[in-house]
Scaffold this motif. Structure first.
Motif, PDB file in Angstrom:
ATOM      1  N   ALA A 113      39.280  59.562  83.564  1.00  0.00           N
ATOM      2  CA  ALA A 113      40.713  59.419  83.374  1.00  0.00           C
ATOM      3  C   ALA A 113      41.474  60.384  84.275  1.00  0.00           C
ATOM      4  N   MET A 114      40.966  61.625  84.343  1.00  0.00           N
ATOM      5  CA  MET A 114      41.648  62.622  85.170  1.00  0.00           C
ATOM      6  C   MET A 114      41.574  62.230  86.638  1.00  0.00           C
ATOM      7  N   ALA A 115      40.410  61.765  87.035  1.00  0.00           N
ATOM      8  CA  ALA A 115      40.244  61.375  88.426  1.00  0.00           C
ATOM      9  C   ALA A 115      41.177  60.224  88.762  1.00  0.00           C
ATOM     10  N   ALA A 116      41.232  59.246  87.835  1.00  0.00           N
ATOM     11  CA  ALA A 116      42.109  58.099  88.065  1.00  0.00           C
ATOM     12  C   ALA A 116      43.556  58.557  88.175  1.00  0.00           C
ATOM     13  N   GLY A 117      43.946  59.470  87.279  1.00  0.00           N
ATOM     14  CA  GLY A 117      45.309  59.974  87.310  1.00  0.00           C
ATOM     15  C   GLY A 117      45.623  60.648  88.634  1.00  0.00           C
ATOM     16  N   LEU A 118      44.689  61.480  89.080  1.00  0.00           N
ATOM     17  CA  LEU A 118      44.896  62.206  90.342  1.00  0.00           C
ATOM     18  C   LEU A 118      45.027  61.247  91.513  1.00  0.00           C
ATOM     19  N   LEU A 119      44.111  60.278  91.544  1.00  0.00           N
ATOM     20  CA  LEU A 119      44.101  59.319  92.627  1.00  0.00           C
ATOM     21  C   LEU A 119      45.422  58.549  92.641  1.00  0.00           C
ATOM     22  N   PHE A 120      45.859  58.170  91.459  1.00  0.00           N
ATOM     23  CA  PHE A 120      47.098  57.412  91.341  1.00  0.00           C
ATOM     24  C   PHE A 120      48.269  58.234  91.870  1.00  0.00           C
ATOM     25  N   ARG A 121      48.281  59.517  91.472  1.00  0.00           N
ATOM     26  CA  ARG A 121      49.382  60.365  91.917  1.00  0.00           C
ATOM     27  C   ARG A 121      49.375  60.473  93.435  1.00  0.00           C
ATOM     28  N   PHE A 122      48.167  60.662  93.960  1.00  0.00           N
ATOM     29  CA  PHE A 122      48.043  60.781  95.402  1.00  0.00           C
ATOM     30  C   PHE A 122      48.583  59.533  96.093  1.00  0.00           C
ATOM     31  N   LEU A 123      48.169  58.377  95.569  1.00  0.00           N
ATOM     32  CA  LEU A 123      48.613  57.115  96.155  1.00  0.00           C
ATOM     33  C   LEU A 123      50.129  56.973  96.079  1.00  0.00           C
ATOM     34  N   MET A 124      50.674  57.266  94.893  1.00  0.00           N
ATOM     35  CA  MET A 124      52.116  57.110  94.705  1.00  0.00           C
ATOM     36  C   MET A 124      52.877  58.011  95.661  1.00  0.00           C
ATOM     37  N   VAL A 125      52.393  59.236  95.818  1.00  0.00           N
ATOM     38  CA  VAL A 125      53.062  60.167  96.717  1.00  0.00           C
ATOM     39  C   VAL A 125      53.083  59.587  98.128  1.00  0.00           C
ATOM     40  N   GLN A 126      51.974  58.918  98.498  1.00  0.00           N
ATOM     41  CA  GLN A 126      51.906  58.342  99.845  1.00  0.00           C
ATOM     42  C   GLN A 126      52.854  57.155  99.998  1.00  0.00           C
ATOM     43  N   ILE A 127      52.878  56.308  98.966  1.00  0.00           N
ATOM     44  CA  ILE A 127      53.576  55.033  99.088  1.00  0.00           C
ATOM     45  C   ILE A 127      55.080  55.164  98.894  1.00  0.00           C
ATOM     46  N   CYS A 128      55.465  55.976  97.903  1.00  0.00           N
ATOM     47  CA  CYS A 128      56.849  55.944  97.455  1.00  0.00           C
ATOM     48  C   CYS A 128      57.805  56.552  98.478  1.00  0.00           C
ATOM     49  N   PRO A 129      59.094  56.159  98.394  1.00  0.00           N
ATOM     50  CA  PRO A 129      60.099  56.826  99.211  1.00  0.00           C
ATOM     51  C   PRO A 129      60.176  58.310  98.852  1.00  0.00           C
ATOM     52  N   LYS A 130      60.821  59.057  99.698  1.00  0.00           N
ATOM     53  CA  LYS A 130      60.716  60.507  99.629  1.00  0.00           C
ATOM     54  C   LYS A 130      61.133  61.098  98.286  1.00  0.00           C
ATOM     55  N   GLY A 131      62.261  60.621  97.784  1.00  0.00           N
ATOM     56  CA  GLY A 131      62.774  61.187  96.541  1.00  0.00           C
ATOM     57  C   GLY A 131      61.783  61.055  95.401  1.00  0.00           C
ATOM     58  N   ILE A 132      61.264  59.835  95.248  1.00  0.00           N
ATOM     59  CA  ILE A 132      60.334  59.592  94.150  1.00  0.00           C
ATOM     60  C   ILE A 132      59.025  60.340  94.393  1.00  0.00           C
ATOM     61  N   ALA A 133      58.607  60.338  95.658  1.00  0.00           N
ATOM     62  CA  ALA A 133      57.356  61.020  95.988  1.00  0.00           C
ATOM     63  C   ALA A 133      57.434  62.488  95.579  1.00  0.00           C
ATOM     64  N   LYS A 134      58.603  63.065  95.770  1.00  0.00           N
ATOM     65  CA  LYS A 134      58.764  64.486  95.454  1.00  0.00           C
ATOM     66  C   LYS A 134      58.603  64.702  93.947  1.00  0.00           C
ATOM     67  N   GLU A 135      59.196  63.797  93.172  1.00  0.00           N
ATOM     68  CA  GLU A 135      59.055  63.925  91.723  1.00  0.00           C
ATOM     69  C   GLU A 135      57.620  63.674  91.289  1.00  0.00           C
ATOM     70  N   MET A 136      57.027  62.687  91.938  1.00  0.00           N
ATOM     71  CA  MET A 136      55.655  62.353  91.572  1.00  0.00           C
ATOM     72  C   MET A 136      54.728  63.549  91.751  1.00  0.00           C
TER      73      MET A 136
END
Lengths: 522, 308, 318, 543
Positions: free
Chosen positions: B17-40
C-alpha cells in the motif's frame, strides 16, 4: 389421572376420520438410518425460535407467530390431533360422531383431564374455549373458521356442535392451533391473559418476544410422551445468531434453518438437519380483476415463464418440491396425480402472450421477504427467466413492515405463503372460493365454487376424489396464483436430541409437538 | 503460527500500500500542472494512498460495464460457487458473479451515497449557515427543530419514514439525507458561529450584501475545512445506514447490487468461516479509510499546524 | 453557580417541549404508516369483521386528535398506558427492557470511553507517527464495517465452536454481575468497536487543535514533559468537544443498538421498539420514543453542564 | 558590565522555517553574547527574527522551524548538541520565558498559583507549599493587588496588566539565570504598560537576572536594556549600549527607525462654523442590554478633516464606531449625515447611505475574507454600488490597486494570505475607497503594524483624504498616531468624552487629568524617561 390408554387411537365409528391421512413423511435423512432408541425422561429442551414478537399475547385469538404456536402446542391440548402419520386422532375428545348430513357433531370428552392448575376439564371449558372465537364482535383470527358453528351445547361429557352447513372435515377444524381447551371462568368466558392449559408442559414464565420456560406437567394424561423435564423457547430472530446458538450448543433445536447456508450447517459436527415437505407452499398471486392479469393467457404466460426447478434449487436450496399452481401438496389425500407438472417453457409463454395479443409485457411484482423467506430473490430470478419470453418483470421491494396489510391483496401482483391446511376443502374454501376471506386473487370460478360446496358434504370417497382432482386442474390452469414450489420445513438439531421414527409433516417442529414426542439420547 | 502468518501478510499489505501510494504521488507530481503538483508533493503517504484508492473506485464505478466480466443480474452458475477461473470470486446466493456484482455495486453504492451526502450537506449547511447569520427566531426555530429530529433515533426514524414513503431509491435518498442533514446543520451552525463574528462578514453586512451572497461567498468558503472532514465520515456512515436498513429489510431495491446489502445477504457465511462477505465489507472499509486519509491531510493543511 | 442552575432549568423546560414534539411526530408518523394495529396484529389472518371488532374494542375508531390528547393526559398523570397487543402496562414493559439497555450501554461505555480517550491522547502525543496512523486506520476500519457484521466476526472468533464466550447474551432472571459481564461481553465489545473510532478521532483532533496555542508553547517553554503538556495543559481545554462527542455516542448506545440486540438476542428497548412499530402498538411506541428522546435530551444537557463546569471562564464569572 | 561572567553565547546562529515544502532561512548567522545580570534589547520589525532568536536561546525552535547552524552555549552547556531531556531540564528552571500575550499564554483551565507552582515542583526546586509562599512574595514584589489571594484566581479573572506581571513572577519562580521577555507590554494600554515595565525592571535588577528583551518599540527598550541589538530580516544591523545607540545610531536603517515618529501632517485651517459637517454625532447613548457603554456623546466630522477618537480599551471608542455604522442602534441620540438623520439600524439604511460611510478595520487578517482574491475583495463594492462590470470593473479595480501603490497586474489575483501585513491594510483602504464614500472610519488601522509600515499607511490616508475630500474618524489608543494625523481630538474614558477640541489645543496644557495621564504615559526615547516619570508621579502622590 393418566390411565386412559384404552381410548387412544382412532374410533372406527367416526365418519371419514380413519382414512384422513394427509401426508407421508418426506424425510431427508442424509445420515442413513433414522435415530431410534428407547425414550428416556429428563433434560431441558432449548429451542431457538425464528419468529416471536414482543407483541405476542396469551390470547389464543391472536396467536400468529411461530413462538406462540409452538408454545400453544406445548402447554395445551386440543379436541383432535393430527398424528405423526397424518391421520386425525382424538386428543381431549375420546371420540366424535356426525349426523348423516354432517351438520351436527357430537364430541365425547375424555374424563379426568387435569389442567396445570389442578382443575379438571369439563364440557363448559370446551364451550367457553370455542366461544371465545365466535360471535359478532369476535376479534379472533380464528373467527372465520368457527363461523359455521351456529350452536354449542353440553350434555354431560358430550359437546354437541351444530353447523350451518354440512362439513365432513369438521373434526380437523378442532385441531386448529387457535382452539386450545382452557378453563372456563364463572361467566362462561376464558381468561385471555391466562397461561393455564392441560398440555404436557406448564408455562413457568413467559416474556413476549424473548422466550418462555415451561416445566413438565406431572398430571399429564398422555402416557409415553413429554420426556423432557422442562422446555425453554428462545426467540432468536437473526438467522446467523440462531445457527450460532445451535452450533455452539446454546440451544438444542432451531425451528428454522437459513436455507442459504443450510448446506454449510449440515457439515457442522453434531448437527442434524430436519427437513419435511408438507403443505407449506409459496405463491405469487395476481389480482384476476386487474389488467393485464384479468386475461387468462397472460396468467398462463407468466406461469410458463417461471423456472420452478431453479427456484427449488436456489431459493429452497433443494429443500422442497415443484409446485403445480394449485395449493394441494403431493402428500395430501386428494392430490391430483394425473396432472402434468408445469415446466419452464419460454416458447409456450410467448405463445400465450401472443394469444393475449401482446408482443411483450411489463408488470410490477410487489414483494418483501415478509411474504416468504427468499421472496425478493424469487422475484429477481423470476424476472431473469421471464425476460427470455419478452416479459419484463420489475421487482418492487416493499417494506417487511406492514406487508400483509398494505401490499398483500392490495397490489395486483404480490407474493404469499401458506402453511397449508390439512384438508383440501379447508384450503380451497380459505383462499380460492368466491367470497372466501383470503381469496387473494379475487378469483371467481362458477364451476369451481360449485365443486367445493358439493365435495364438502360428499361422503363417497371416489366421487370426492374426482371432484378434488378437477378442482386442482381448474385452479392450476385458470387460477390466479403461480405456485412454483412447496417449501420444506427446515429445522436443525443437535445430535444429542433423539426423535421418533416418523416425523409429522403437517407442520414444522414435528407437527408442533416436538416437546411431547422427542427426548434426549443418552 | 496463524498469528505470525497474519502478521507477515499485514506487513506485506502495508508495504504494498505504501509503495503504491508513493508511486502514485510520484506519477501525479509528474503529470499534474504545477500548482497541483506542488500540493501533491506535500501529501503524506497515507493521503497519496487514499487518493489512489479513490481514483480506482471512481474508475471502477464509471467503467463498471467495461470492467465487469458479467452483467449485474445475470445468473451464471449455481449458488455459492467457490472461487474459480470463470467466476474469480465465486457466485452469490443466486448464482450471480460475485466480482461483477462488487464492481457494479461500486457504481450504485458510491453514487447513491454521494448523492445522499451531497444533498444532506447542501440542506444542512445552507440552513446551518442561515441560522448562524440571521440568528434570532430563525436560529431558534431551526435549532429547536433539529434538536427534536435528533432526539429520535436515526435508524428507527429512517425505518418509520421509509415505511411511510416506500423504499424506492428516491425516497431512500431523501429520507437518509434529511436525517443526516440534521447532524450537518449542527456542525455548520457551530462553525459558522465563529465566522459570522469576523470583521469581513460585518463588512459585507455593512456593505448591504444579501443573505445568499453572505452565505455562499463570505461564510461557506471559510467553513469548508470542517465541513469537508465531516463529509468524509458522513459519506461512509451512509453505507452503514443503508446496510443496517438492509438488515432490517428496507435496503436497496433488488436486483441492484450495493455493498451494504451484499454484506447483509452473505453475512451468515462468515459464521461458517467463509470470507466472501468480507469482500463488500472490505470495499466499504477501504473507501472509508481512504477518504478519511485524504480528509485528514486536507484538515492538517487547513489547521496550519506545521509540524510533520 | 446560579446561572448553571438557570441553564439546567431552562434546558429541562426546553427538553420537555422537545419530548412533546417528539411524541407528536412519532404519533403522526405511526398514524401515517399504512395499516393500523388491528390489521397488523391479525396479519394474514385478518378479515374485515375481526379488524372492525378489534378497532371498536380498543377505541381505534376515535379520531386521531382525541386518541393523542387522551394519551397525553394519561402521560401527564404519570400513566403510560397499556400495550394494545397484550394488555401489559407499558411502564412495566419498558422498565424491564430499559434496565437491560442501560446496563449494556454502561458496560460498553465503560470499555469504550477510557479506551478511546487513551488512544486519542496517545495518538495526539505521537501524532503522525506509525502508531497514530495505525490506530487511526484501525479505528476507521472498525467503524466502516456494519455493526451486525462486526458482531458476526466476533462471534465467529470468540464464540461458536470452542470460543470462550456465549453467542447469545440472553439470560433468565437476575444474573450475578460476573455472569452478566461474561454473557454480554461480545455485544459490549461490538458496540465498543462501533463507537470508539468517533470518540478517539475527536479526542485527538480536539487536542491537536490546541497545540498551536500560546499556553501550550508556554508549557513547553516551562520545560514540561510532552505527556504532561498534553494531559495537564491541552486536555482540560479540549474537554468540551470531547464531552459532547462522548454524550452523542452514549445516546447512540442507548437508542441505536437495535441491530446488536437482534444479533445477540439481547432483550433491549430497540427490539421492543421495532416490534411495536411494526405492530402499530401505539402506546408502546410512544413510551419508548419518550424514553429515547429523554435519554438524548438528558445526555446532551449533562454534556453541556459538564462542558460548562470544565471551563473556568463559564463557572467563575469575573 | 562586561567584566562579569559570560552567561550565554550564540555564534553564527541560523534558523530555517518551512514554507510549503521549502526551507527558507529566517535567521542568517547572528552572534550574541550576554553576561550575567545583563539586559539585552533585541529590536526590529516583524520578520526580523527577534522572537525566533529569543526562543533559540532556550534551545527551542517553533513547529515548522529548525535550528540549522551555529552554536548556542548557555553557561557551558551546548544547547544544540545536548539531548531534549537536558534542554527540558533547563527550560523554566534556568532559562524562563515571558510571552507577549499573558492572556493567551496562561492556561485558561488552571489557577494562576497552580501554573506558578508547576515549574518549581516539576523541576524539583521546591515543594508545593514552599512554592505557594514564594509566589505570594513575588506577587507582592510585582505590586499585584491582594498577593495572598490573587493566585487563586483563574487567568480570565485578572486584568491584562496584572496577568503580565503574574507571568513575570511565574518566570522568576525558579530564580532563573536568564529570562526572555518577548514583547511583554505590546498588548497593553499605555498607562498599564508603565506599571508593568517598572515592575519588570525592578525584579530583574533585584535578582540580578540576565534578560533578553524583545520588542519593536524603541522607547520601551530604551528604558529596559543595557545594550541594544538591531535586527533586520534575520541579520544583525548593529549593536551598541543603549545610550550610544539612541544618541548615535551608525546605520541608515537604524536611523530610519529612529525617524519614524517625526511624521505630522500639515495643519489644516479651522472649519467655518456654518459648514454642515459630514457626520454629526448627537447626544448618543448606547450600549448592550441595559448597560450604557456610551453616555451622551457629541462630536462632528467635517469633509477633509480627521477626527481622532482616543482612549484606552473599554473607553467606548469602538462602540461609537458601531453606532455610526448602524451595527448598534443607540438607545437615544442620532447620527446626522450631511445634516439628515440616518436610520439607526444599518439594515434600514439605503444602499446609497451605506456606500457613503465605509470602514477600515484594525486587523486586516480578520477584515479580509481569506478565501477571496483581491479582484473580488476590492471589486465587489464597485460592482455593487457603482454597477461596474466586466472590463470597466477590472479597470477600476486596477486603478484602486495603483492608488494604494500596489502593482495591479501582479496583485489582482492574489489571496490575502499572499500579502504582507501592510499590504493587507492597504487592501482594506482600497476596499473602502472602491465605494467612493465621503466618510471613512479607521479603527486602529495602524496599531498592528510596524512603525515604518504604519507611517506609510498614514501618509497614504493623508494623500487620499486631500484627493477625494474624505472625512475620517480615526479611532486609536496611540497618541503618536493622533499627533501625526488628527485635526481634532476626542478623548474618551469609560464611555464619556472627557475632552475634545483641535489638536493643537489638546497637546497644550492645561489638560484634563486623564488626558494628562495618557500624554505622560507615552514612552519617550530617553533612557531616563521611565525613572523620571516614576519619580515625578511618586512625588505627586507624596505631596
Amino acid at each position: 389421572m393418566n390411565s386412559l390408554t384404552g381410548s387412544r387411537g382412532p374410533s372406527r365409528r367416526t365418519v371419514l376420520q380413519g382414512s384422513a391421512a394427509i401426508g407421508t413423511a418426506a424425510l431427508i435423512t442424509p445420515w442413513g438410518t433414522p435415530l431410534r432408541a428407547e425414550p428416556v425422561r429428563g433434560g431441558t429442551l432449548r429451542v431457538g425460535m425464528a419468529h416471536g414478537s414482543t407483541t405476542d399475547s396469551m390470547d389464543p385469538g391472536t396467536w400468529d407467530s411461530g413462538f406462540s404456536i409452538l408454545q400453544a402446542h406445548t402447554s395445551n391440548n386440543y379436541l383432535s390431533e393430527i398424528a405423526a402419520d397424518g391421520s386425525l386422532i382424538p386428543e381431549l375428545a375420546e371420540s366424535w360422531e356426525a349426523s348423516a348430513d354432517a351438520t351436527t357433531w357430537t364430541f365425547t370428552l375424555r374424563s379426568g383431564v387435569q389442567y396445570h392448575s389442578g382443575h379438571v376439564m369439563t364440557a363448559e371449558d370446551v364451550i367457553a374455549s370455542i366461544n371465545h372465537h365466535r360471535g359478532e364482535d369476535s376479534t379472533s383470527a380464528a373467527a372465520p373458521i368457527v363461523a359455521d358453528i351456529t350452536d354449542i351445547t353440553a350434555d354431560g361429557m358430550n359437546v354437541i356442535f351444530t353447523l350451518s352447513a354440512g362439513n365432513a372435515d369438521f373434526p380437523f377444524v378442532m385441531s386448529d392451533y387457535h382452539l386450545p381447551i382452557v378453563p372456563a371462568q364463572a361467566d362462561g368466558s376464558i381468561d385471555a391473559a391466562g397461561t393455564d392449559g392441560c398440555g404436557p408442559y406448564a408455562i413457568e414464565e413467559v416474556e413476549s418476544g424473548v422466550g418462555s420456560r415451561l416445566v413438565r406437567h406431572d398430571g399429564y394424561w398422555k402416557p409415553n410422551s413429554a420426556w423432557f423435564d422442562a422446555v425453554e423457547l428462545i426467540v432468536i430472530h437473526d438467522n446467523a445468531a440462531r445457527q450460532n446458538a445451535l452450533v455452539s450448543g446454546e440451544v438444542d433445536y432451531i425451528d428454522t434453518a437459513d436455507l442459504n447456508t443450510v448446506h454449510l450447517l449440515e457439515r457442522a459436527p453434531g448437527i442434524e438437519i430436519l427437513s419435511v415437505t408438507g403443505t407449506q407452499h409459496y405463491g405469487l398471486p395476481m389480482d384476476t380483476r386487474a389488467a393485464p392479469f384479468d386475461d387468462i393467457n397472460v396468467r398462463m404466460a407468466l406461469k410458463f415463464s417461471i423456472d420452478r426447478q431453479q427456484l427449488v434449487d436456489t431459493i429452497l436450496n433443494g429443500h422442497g418440491t415443484l409446485g403445480n399452481d394449485h395449493p394441494i401438496g403431493p402428500g395430501q389425500r386428494f392430490f391430483n396425480t394425473e396432472l402434468e407438472q408445469r415446466e419452464y417453457d419460454p416458447d409456450r409463454a410467448q405463445f400465450h402472450l401472443r394469444e393475449a395479443g401482446l408482443e411483450s409485457l411489463d408488470v410490477d411484482i410487489h414483494l418483501a421477504d415478509a411474504a416468504f423467506a427468499g421472496a425478493m430473490d424469487t422475484g429477481v430470478l423470476f424476472a431473469e427467466s421471464a425476460a427470455a419470453s419478452g416479459i419484463n418483470i420489475n421487482v418492487v421491494r416493499e417494506p417487511n413492515d406492514g406487508y400483509w396489510s398494505n401490499v398483500w391483496m392490495q397490489e395486483p401482483f404480490v407474493g404469499t405463503y401458506w402453511s397449508g391446511r390439512p384438508t383440501a376443502d379447508w384450503m380451497f374454501s380459505t383462499a380460492y372460493t368466491d367470497g372466501a376471506p383470503w381469496n387473494e386473487t379475487y378469483w371467481s370460478h362458477e364451476r369451481f365454487n360449485m365443486l367445493v360446496t358439493s365435495a364438502r358434504s360428499e361422503l363417497d370417497e371416489d366421487l370426492r376424489r374426482e371432484q378434488y382432482f378437477e378442482m386442482q386442474q381448474i385452479v392450476s390452469d385458470e387460477g390466479g396464483t403461480i405456485i412454483p414450489m412447496f417449501a420444506a420445513y427446515v429445522g436443525a438439531h443437535s445430535d444429542t436430541l433423539a426423535r421418533p421414527e416418523q416425523i409429522a409433516t403437517n407442520w414444522r417442529n414435528d407437527g408442533q409437538r416436538i416437546a411431547e414426542r422427542w427426548w434426549f439420547a443418552t | 503460527m496463524g498469528f505470525i502468518i497474519g502478521l507477515v501478510w499485514f506487513v506485506v499489505v502495508i508495504a504494498i500500500a505504501m509503495a503504491a501510494g508513493l508511486l502514485f504521488r510520484f506519477l501525479m507530481v509528474q503529470i499534474c500542472p504545477k500548482g497541483i503538483a506542488k500540493e501533491m508533493r506535500t501529501a503524506p503517504m497515507t493521503a497519496s494512498f487514499g487518493m489512489l484508492m479513490i481514483l480506482i473506485y471512481i474508475i471502477v464505478a464509471v467503467f463498471a460495464p467495461l470492467i465487469a466480466p458479467f452483467s449485474e443480474t445475470e445468473i451464471v452458475g449455481r449458488e455459492y460457487d467457490a472461487w474459480n477461473n470463470v467466476n474469480l470470486l465465486g457466485t452469490d446466493n443466486l448464482g450471480r458473479d460475485m466480482l461483477s456484482r462488487l464492481i457494479y455495486a461500486a457504481r450504485n453504492t458510491v453514487g447513491i451515497a454521494f448523492i445522499i451526502t451531497a444533498l444532506a450537506f447542501f440542506l444542512g449547511s445552507i440552513l446551518g449557515l442561515l441560522a448562524a447569520i440571521v440568528g434570532g427566531w430563525v436560529d431558534q426555530a431551526l435549532s429547536r427543530t433539529v434538536d427534536v429530529l435528533m432526539a429520535i433515533p436515526s435508524l428507527i426514524f429512517a425505518m418509520l419514514l421509509l415505511t411511510i414513503f416506500g423504499t424506492s431509491v428516491v425516497s431512500m435518498i431523501i429520507v437518509i439525507a434529511l436525517i443526516d442533514s440534521t447532524r450537518v446543520f449542527r456542525l455548520a451552525r457551530s462553525v459558522a458561529m465563529n465566522i459570522v463574528v469576523m470583521d469581513y462578514v460585518e463588512a459585507a453586512k455593512l456593505r448591504g450584501e444579501g443573505l445568499w451572497r453572505l452565505i455562499t461567498r463570505e461564510i461557506l468558503p471559510n467553513a469548508m475545512a470542517p465541513l469537508v472532514a465531516e463529509f468524509g465520515l458522513r459519506f461512509c456512515f451512509v453505507f452503514l445506514m443503508i446496510s443496517a436498513l438492509s438488515f432490517l429489510g428496507l435496503g436497496m431495491q433488488p436486483p441492484t447490487a450495493d455493498w451494504g446489502s451484499m454484506v447483509k445477504d452473505n453475512a451468515t457465511l462468515i459464521t461458517f468461516g467463509d470470507i466472501t462477505p468480507l469482500l463488500p465489507a472490505g470495499a466499504i472499509a477501504l473507501l472509508t479509510v481512504s477518504v478519511n486519509f485524504v480528509v485528514d491531510w486536507q484538515l492538517h493543511r487547513a489547521s496550519g499546524l506545521k509540524e510533520q | 453557580m446560579s446561572h448553571i442552575w438557570m441553564m439546567i432549568a431552562q434546558r429541562l423546560a426546553l427538553g420537555l417541549v422537545t419530548l412533546l414534539v417528539v411524541s407528536l411526530i412519532i404519533f403522526l408518523g405511526t398514524e401515517l404508516l399504512p395499516g393500523d394495529f388491528a390489521q397488523e396484529i391479525l396479519g394474514q389472518a385478518a378479515t374485515p369483521e375481526t379488524v372492525a371488532a378489534l378497532r371498536e374494542q380498543l377505541g381505534l375508531n376515535d379520531p386521531m386528535h382525541i386518541r393523542y390528547v387522551g394519551w397525553l393526559t394519561d402521560v401527564l398523570r404519570g400513566d403510560l398506558g397499556e400495550s394494545l397487543a397484550n394488555g401489559q402496562s407499558v411502564a412495566d414493559l419498558i422498565g424491564r427492557r430499559l434496565g437491560n439497555t442501560l446496563s449494556l450501554a454502561l458496560y460498553a461505555a465503560a470499555i469504550a470511553v477510557p479506551l478511546s480517550l487513551s488512544l486519542g491522547i496517545l495518538a495526539a502525543l505521537f501524532r503522525n507517527s506509525f502508531f497514530d496512523r495505525v490506530a487511526n486506520a484501525s479505528a476507521l476500519t472498525s467503524i466502516s464495517f456494519p455493526e451486525f457484521f462486526v458482531a458476526y466476526i466476533l462471534i465467529f472468533w470468540l464464540a461458536g465452536a470452542g470460543g470462550p464466550f456465549p453467542s447469545m447474551a440472553n439470560f433468565r432472571g437476575d444474573p450475578s454481575l460476573g455472569d452478566f459481564l461474561y454473557r454480554t461481553f461480545l455485544p459490549a465489545l461490538t458496540l465498543t468497536l462501533v463507537v470508539t473510532a468517533h470518540m478517539m478521532r475527536m479526542t485527538r483532533a480536539a487536542i491537536i487543535n490546541l497545540l498551536a496555542s500560546p499556553y501550550i508553547e508556554m508549557a513547553r517553554l516551562k520545560g514540561m514533559k510532552p505527556m504532561r503538556v498534553i494531559i495537564r495543559h491541552a486536555l482540560p481545554n479540549a474537554l468540551a468537544p470531547i464531552i459532547n462527542v462522548v454524550a452523542l455516542n452514549l445516546a447512540y448506545l442507548i437508542t441505536g443498538v437495535v441491530v446488536v440486540e437482534v444479533v445477540f438476542v439481547y432483550p433491549g428497548l430497540g427490539q421492543l421498539m421495532v416490534d411495536s412499530v411494526s405492530a402499530r402498538d401505539m402506546p408502546v411506541v410512544q413510551g419508548i420514543s419518550l424514553v429515547f428522546a429523554a435519554a438524548f435530551v438528558l445526555l446532551n444537557l449533562t454534556a453541556d453542564v459538564l462542558a460548562t463546569l470544565s471551563n473556568p471562564r463559564l463557572i467563575h464569572r469575573r | 558590565m562586561s567584566d562579569q561572567e559570560i552567561l550565554l553565547t550564540i555564534k553564527g546562529l541560523r534558523i530555517e522555517g518551512r514554507a510549503d515544502e521549502e526551507w527558507l532561512e529566517i535567521v542568517k548567522g547572528v552572534d550574541l553574547t550576554l553576561h550575567k545580570g545583563e539586559v539585552l534589547g533585541l529590536i526590529g520589525e516583524s520578520g526580523a527574527g527577534k522572537s525566533t532568536i529569543g526562543l533559540a536561546a532556550m534551545g527551542f525552535a517553533r513547529d515548522g522551524c529548525r535550528i540549522s547552524g551555529g552554536e548556542i552555549l548557555f553557561d557551558g552547556i551546548n544547547l544544540r548538541t545536548s539531548s531534549e531531556a537536558e534542554r527540558r531540564a533547563l527550560r523554566g528552571k534556568r532559562i524562563a520565558y515571558v510571552a507577549q500575550s499573558a492572556a493567551a499564554s496562561f492556561n485558561p483551565a488552571h489557577k494562576l498559583i497552580d501554573q506558578y507552582c508547576e515549574g518549581p515542583v516539576e523541576h524539583g526546586v521546591m515543594g508545593r507549599s514552599e512554592a505557594e509562599r514564594d509566589a505570594t512574595e513575588l506577587y507582592a514584589k510585582m505590586q499585584l493587588p491582594e498577593p495572598e489571594t490573587i493566585g487563586f484566581r483563574y487567568p480570565h479573572q485578572v486584568s491584562g496588566g496584572q496577568l503580565q506581571r503574574a507571568m513575570t513572577a511565574m518566570a522568576m519562580a525558579c530564580r532563573p539565570d536568564l529570562i526572555i521577555f518577548d514583547e511583554p507590554t505590546t498588548a497593553l494600554d499605555v498607562t498599564t504598560q508603565i506599571e508593568v515595565l517598572s515592575a519588570i525592571r525592578d525584579i530583574v535588577e533585584q535578582f540580578n537576572t540576565a534578560a533578553i528583551y524583545i520588542t519593536h518599540d524603541l522607547a520601551v527598550v530604551a528604558q529596559m536594556a543595557d545594550k541594544i541589538k538591531v535586527l533586520l530580516r534575520g541579520e544583525e544591523v548593529e549593536e551598541a549600549d543603549t545610550r550610544t545607540m539612541l544618541a548615535n545610531p551608525s546605520k541608515d536603517y537604524t536611523k530610519s527607525l529612529w525617524a519614524v515618529r517625526s511624521y505630522a501632517r500639515a495643519e489644516q485651517p479651522p472649519v467655518d462654523s456654518d459648514v454642515t459637517p459630514v457626520v454629526s454625532v448627537r447626544g448618543v447613548t448606547a450600549g448592550y442590554g441595559t448597560v450604557d457603554v456610551l453616555k451622551n456623546i457629541n462630536f462632528d466630522i467635517h469633509a477633509k478633516r480627521t477626527v481622532a477618537v482616543v482612549g484606552e480599551s473599554g473607553s467606548g471608542k469602538s462602540t461609537a464606531a458601531r453606532v455610526i455604522t448602524g451595527l448598534l442602534p443607540p438607545h437615544t441620540g442620532e447620527i446626522l449625515f450631511n445634516g439628515t438623520a440616518l436610520p439607526p439600524d444599518y439594515r434600514k439604511r439605503s444602499r446609497e447611505q451605506l456606500r457613503q460611510a465605509q470602514m477600515i478595520y484594525q486587523s486586516a487578517d480578520t477584515a479580509l475574507n481569506p478565501k477571496l482574491r483581491l479582484r473580488e475583495l476590492i471589486g465587489r463594492p464597485a460592482q455593487m454600488y457603482l454597477g461596474l462590470n466586466g472590463k470597466a470593473l477590472e479597470t477600476r479595480t486596477k486603478d484602486l490597486l495603483s492608488l494604494i501603490e500596489l502593482e495591479p497586474d501582479d496583485y489582482i489575483d492574489r489571496l490575502p494570505s499572499e500579502l504582507s501585513g501592510g499590504q493587507k491594510q492597504r487592501i482594506g483602504i482600497a476596499r473602502a475607497l472602491a465605494a467612493e464614500p465621503q466618510f471613512i472610519i479607521c479603527d486602529e488601522v495602524t496599531s498592528a503594524l510596524d512603525q515604518l509600515v504604519a507611517e506609510g499607511i498614514l501618509k497614504l490616508l493623508d494623500k487620499l483624504q486631500s484627493e477625494f475630500n474624505l472625512a475620517y474618524m480615526f479611532i486609536t489608543h496611540d497618541l503618536a498616531t493622533v499627533k501625526a494625523i488628527a485635526d481634532e481630538v476626542v478623548v474618551m474614558k469609560e464611555g464619556i468624552v472627557v475632552e475634545q477640541g483641535p489638536k493643537a489645543q489638546m497637546f497644550q496644557p492645561p489638560h484634563d487629568p486623564y488626558t494628562e495621564l495618557l500624554l505622560s504615559s507615552v514612552a519617550e526615547m530617553d533612557p531616563d524617561w521611565l525613572t523620571n516619570l516614576l519619580e515625578e508621579r511618586a512625588g505627586l502622590t507624596a505631596s
